[in-house]
Design an enzyme around this catalytic site. Structure first.
Site, short mmCIF file in Angstrom:
data_model
loop_
_atom_site.label_atom_id
_atom_site.label_comp_id
_atom_site.label_asym_id
_atom_site.label_seq_id
_atom_site.Cartn_x
_atom_site.Cartn_y
_atom_site.Cartn_z
N GLY A 41 -7.01 -2.43 5.64
CA GLY A 41 -6.78 -0.96 5.50
C GLY A 41 -6.23 -0.31 4.06
O GLY A 41 -6.03 -0.56 2.79
N PHE A 42 -5.25 0.34 4.42
CA PHE A 42 -3.98 1.14 3.93
C PHE A 42 -2.02 1.06 4.23
O PHE A 42 -2.42 0.61 4.85
CB PHE A 42 -4.75 3.03 3.98
CG PHE A 42 -4.55 3.49 4.91
CD1 PHE A 42 -3.61 3.93 5.42
CD2 PHE A 42 -5.41 3.59 5.98
CE1 PHE A 42 -3.13 4.58 6.57
CE2 PHE A 42 -5.42 3.96 7.14
CZ PHE A 42 -4.95 4.91 8.08
N TYR A 79 2.99 -4.89 -1.46
CA TYR A 79 3.71 -4.66 -0.86
C TYR A 79 4.02 -4.11 -0.07
O TYR A 79 3.07 -2.70 0.40
CB TYR A 79 5.03 -4.47 -1.76
CG TYR A 79 6.69 -3.97 -1.61
CD1 TYR A 79 7.61 -5.00 -0.60
CD2 TYR A 79 6.43 -2.32 -0.78
CE1 TYR A 79 8.61 -4.71 0.53
CE2 TYR A 79 7.59 -2.37 -0.39
CZ TYR A 79 8.40 -3.27 0.22
OH TYR A 79 9.57 -2.60 0.62
N HIS A 80 4.12 -4.18 1.48
CA HIS A 80 4.41 -3.59 1.96
C HIS A 80 5.69 -3.48 3.05
O HIS A 80 6.72 -4.46 3.07
CB HIS A 80 4.24 -4.24 3.96
CG HIS A 80 1.92 -3.91 3.64
ND1 HIS A 80 1.78 -2.85 2.65
CD2 HIS A 80 1.24 -4.80 3.59
CE1 HIS A 80 0.87 -3.48 2.84
NE2 HIS A 80 -0.23 -4.46 3.12
N ILE A 94 -4.75 0.93 -0.80
CA ILE A 94 -5.74 0.91 0.14
C ILE A 94 -6.60 -0.96 -0.47
O ILE A 94 -7.38 -0.50 -1.70
CB ILE A 94 -7.47 1.95 -0.09
CG1 ILE A 94 -7.17 3.12 0.09
CG2 ILE A 94 -8.62 1.46 0.57
CD1 ILE A 94 -7.99 3.87 0.24
N CYS A 114 -1.14 -3.96 -7.04
CA CYS A 114 -2.36 -4.18 -6.99
C CYS A 114 -2.82 -4.43 -9.14
O CYS A 114 -3.85 -4.71 -8.86
CB CYS A 114 -3.03 -2.73 -7.34
SG CYS A 114 -2.57 -2.15 -5.53
#
Length: 216
Positions: free
Chosen positions: A158-159, A87-88, A146, A176
């Site tokens: 990326g992260f 999730y972002h 990551i 994840c």
């Protein structure tokens, strides 16, 4: 011969940007780094709520249907990075290092983890990288996810560092794909609201030290 990791890199701060637009810019930057038209570049960005699926897929790790998530304002994308579902969203600092790494992918990952751990140490947070569970952890809780990809010897994706993220949004997924593992944020760990401006310079400095230290 592998490309060195000890190259200077530039930083582009994209501010708040939709995932699709940042993804397009990331791919354009990747092509430019591959062609040596621009130096290695670290893109920093904050996204509106979005769920992405890596090469492992991860739809089985959704806790709500895609239709319900879309109705709640989450976008969903399948992307090229490794890993499962993640999730972002607002309050999360996302970094896309577009670096020439050659075949040294594991070394790159360990260096990236070490740089992030270093930046958190400067804030008074003890954390560790985990080769078994990619990311940076404080105990059993992940504070930085990551997931990277490497194409034509250049990294992308990326992260994602939880700064003052709404941790409730992670309840929509099994982060994840790791059952029984939690998530946390810098604000939760420090017991105060942490702002991006406090973190960004520390992170950039730590990444500069880590990658410039790498020998060819």
């Amino acid at each position: 011969m592998n490309e060195p990791l000890d190259e200077p890199f530039k930083v582009r701060d994209l501010g708040f940007m939709a995932y699709r637009d940042a993804w397009k810019l990331q791919l354009e930057t990747h092509a430019a780094v591959v062609a040596r038209e621009v130096p290695p570049t670290l893109l920093l960005v904050e996204h509106p709520p979005v769920i992405t699926f890596g090469k492992k897929g991860g739809r089985q790790n959704l806790r709500e249907s895609e239709e319900v998530l879309s109705a709640k304002g989450f976008e969903l994308f399948d992307v090229e990075r490794g890993g499962d579902v993640t999730y972002h969203g607002p309050g999360q600092l996302v970094g896309y290092p577009i670096f020439r790494v050659g075949r040294r992918v594991l070394r790159y990952l360990r260096t990236l983890e070490a740089a992030i751990v270093d930046s958190l140490t400067s804030l008074g947070i003890d954390s560790v990288g985990s080769p078994g569970y990619a990311g940076v952890w404080v105990g059993e809780r992940k504070v930085v996810a990551i997931g990277v990809a490497v194409k034509r010897d250049v990294s992308f994706h990326g992260f994602a560092m939880n700064i003052h993220t709404d941790l409730g949004h992670f309840n929509t997924i099994v982060p994840c794909g790791l059952e029984g593992k939690g998530v946390t944020s810098l604000s939760e760990l420090l017991g105060r609201r942490v702002e991006f401006d406090e973190v960004k310079p520390r992170l950039i400095e730590a990444m500069g030290r880590a990658f410039l230290k790498m020998a060819t």
